[in-house]
Design an enzyme around this catalytic site. Structure first.
Site, mmCIF file in Angstrom:
data_model
loop_
_atom_site.group_PDB
_atom_site.id
_atom_site.type_symbol
_atom_site.label_atom_id
_atom_site.label_comp_id
_atom_site.label_asym_id
_atom_site.label_seq_id
_atom_site.Cartn_x
_atom_site.Cartn_y
_atom_site.Cartn_z
ATOM 1 N N PRO A 100 0.788 -1.212 0.000
ATOM 2 C CG PRO A 100 0.264 -0.775 2.219
ATOM 3 C CD PRO A 100 1.230 -1.500 1.361
ATOM 4 C CD GLU A 101 2.483 4.288 -3.855
ATOM 5 O OE1 GLU A 101 2.402 5.527 -3.889
ATOM 6 O OE2 GLU A 101 3.054 3.620 -4.728
ATOM 7 C CE LYS A 150 4.680 4.663 1.452
ATOM 8 N NZ LYS A 150 6.029 4.398 0.921
ATOM 9 N NE ARG A 203 10.565 -0.455 -3.754
ATOM 10 C CZ ARG A 203 9.582 0.222 -3.157
ATOM 11 N NH1 ARG A 203 9.860 1.156 -2.296
ATOM 12 N NH2 ARG A 203 8.326 -0.039 -3.435
#
Length: 270
Positions: free
Chosen positions: A2-3, A52, A258
């Site tokens: 999730p963001e 988050k 990433r």
DNA sequence: AGCTCATGGCGAG
DNA sequence: TCGCCCTGAGCTG
């Protein structure tokens, strides 16, 4: 997984479902069993998100701090027998519905002082009222690090993840490798405003859409995006496909562990 | 059945 | 900069 938009959405759903009601709290997996037994049957007071991080408050100022990390999930299920209890870290439920937590990076019972310790390490969150973008700007404007790196730093804009990073940089035509100190104050404010526009939309729609009306599938005569995450985006996970604006190939590279996506033509180096 | 990858973030070196 | 933690979806066989 999730963001920030997902976490804020969940906080709202938890309030809606449980706030001011007594709830069952269990840890079928056992890894949160002590805390769960302490909370079981108490009234759930409130739920709040910062970036988050999710904080679920119970009676007597007891806060469950949840961070899903990359693979954690919070899902609503019908009450009753929990599916695959061996991975079910935490279940909060009433007779009407159950919220199931699996694979979190963090699930801990904190005092108010400990909550403060966590939130004090977080920067302004575009989804929180009265968030101050200048606090992010102070770090950005003094930094040699690239804007791509800075945008994932939770001290600068809490809640931004890999998708919003790629998309907001594209929308603002900013090359990911631009050093923070070369980002003008005006450009930073444009980035922030765009996040403050996109992220609430994400909370509302439960998906990330960043494509402007003139570039949507309908406007461009192409097929809507079929993607497990849903949402129409410009560059995220669109490596080697044509840029929706200029047609050149969307680029991708590994960066700080990433994947970083951008259009080399639309996002010019400055 | 097994492998890879994922919207994160931490700690070791 | 890398390895690691945790789970599960989407591939490949």
């Amino acid at each position: 997984m999730p963001e920030g938009h997902v976490i804020h959405r969940l906080a709202g759903e938890i309030q809606q479902a449980f706030a001011q009601r007594p709830v069952r709290v269990e840890s079928p997996q056992g890894r949160f069993a002590d805390a769960a037994s302490r909370l079981d049957g108490l009234r759930l007071v409130d739920a709040a998100a910062w970036g988050k991080h999710l904080f679920v408050e119970f009676e007597a100022e007891q806060h469950v701090h949840i961070h899903l990390g990359l693979i954690g999930k919070l899902r609503w299920n019908p009450p009753g027998t929990p599916p695959s209890p061996e991975t079910l870290r935490l279940r909060i439920s009433t007779t009407e519905q159950a919220l199931d937590l699996r694979g979190p990076q963090t699930c801990a019972l904190l005092s108010p002082a400990e909550v403060e310790q966590v939130t004090s390490r977080l920067g302004p969150d575009p989804l929180r009222a009265n968030a101050d973008p200048q606090l992010g700007w102070q770090r950005v404007s003094r930094s040699e690090r690239t804007i791509a790196s800075l945008l994932l730093d939770q001290r600068i804009a809490a809640g931004v993840g890999n998708i919003y990073r790629a998309e907001v940089l594209f929308r603002q035509k900013l090359h990911p490798d631009t050093p923070g100190r070369q980002v003008s104050h005006t450009k930073w404010m444009a980035l922030w405003s765009d996040l403050a526009h996109l992220m609430p939309q994400g909370v509302k729609d439960h998906r990330i859409d960043t494509v402007r009306p003139e570039h949507t599938p309908q406007a461009m005569g192409r097929e809507p995006r079929v993607d497990p995450h849903g949402g129409e985006v410009y560059v995220y996970r669109r490596a080697h496909q044509p840029c929706l604006v200029c047609g050149s190939e969307v680029r991708v590279r590994q960066f700080e562990g990433r994947k970083l996506y951008w259009c080399g033509k639309c996002q010019r180096r400055r």
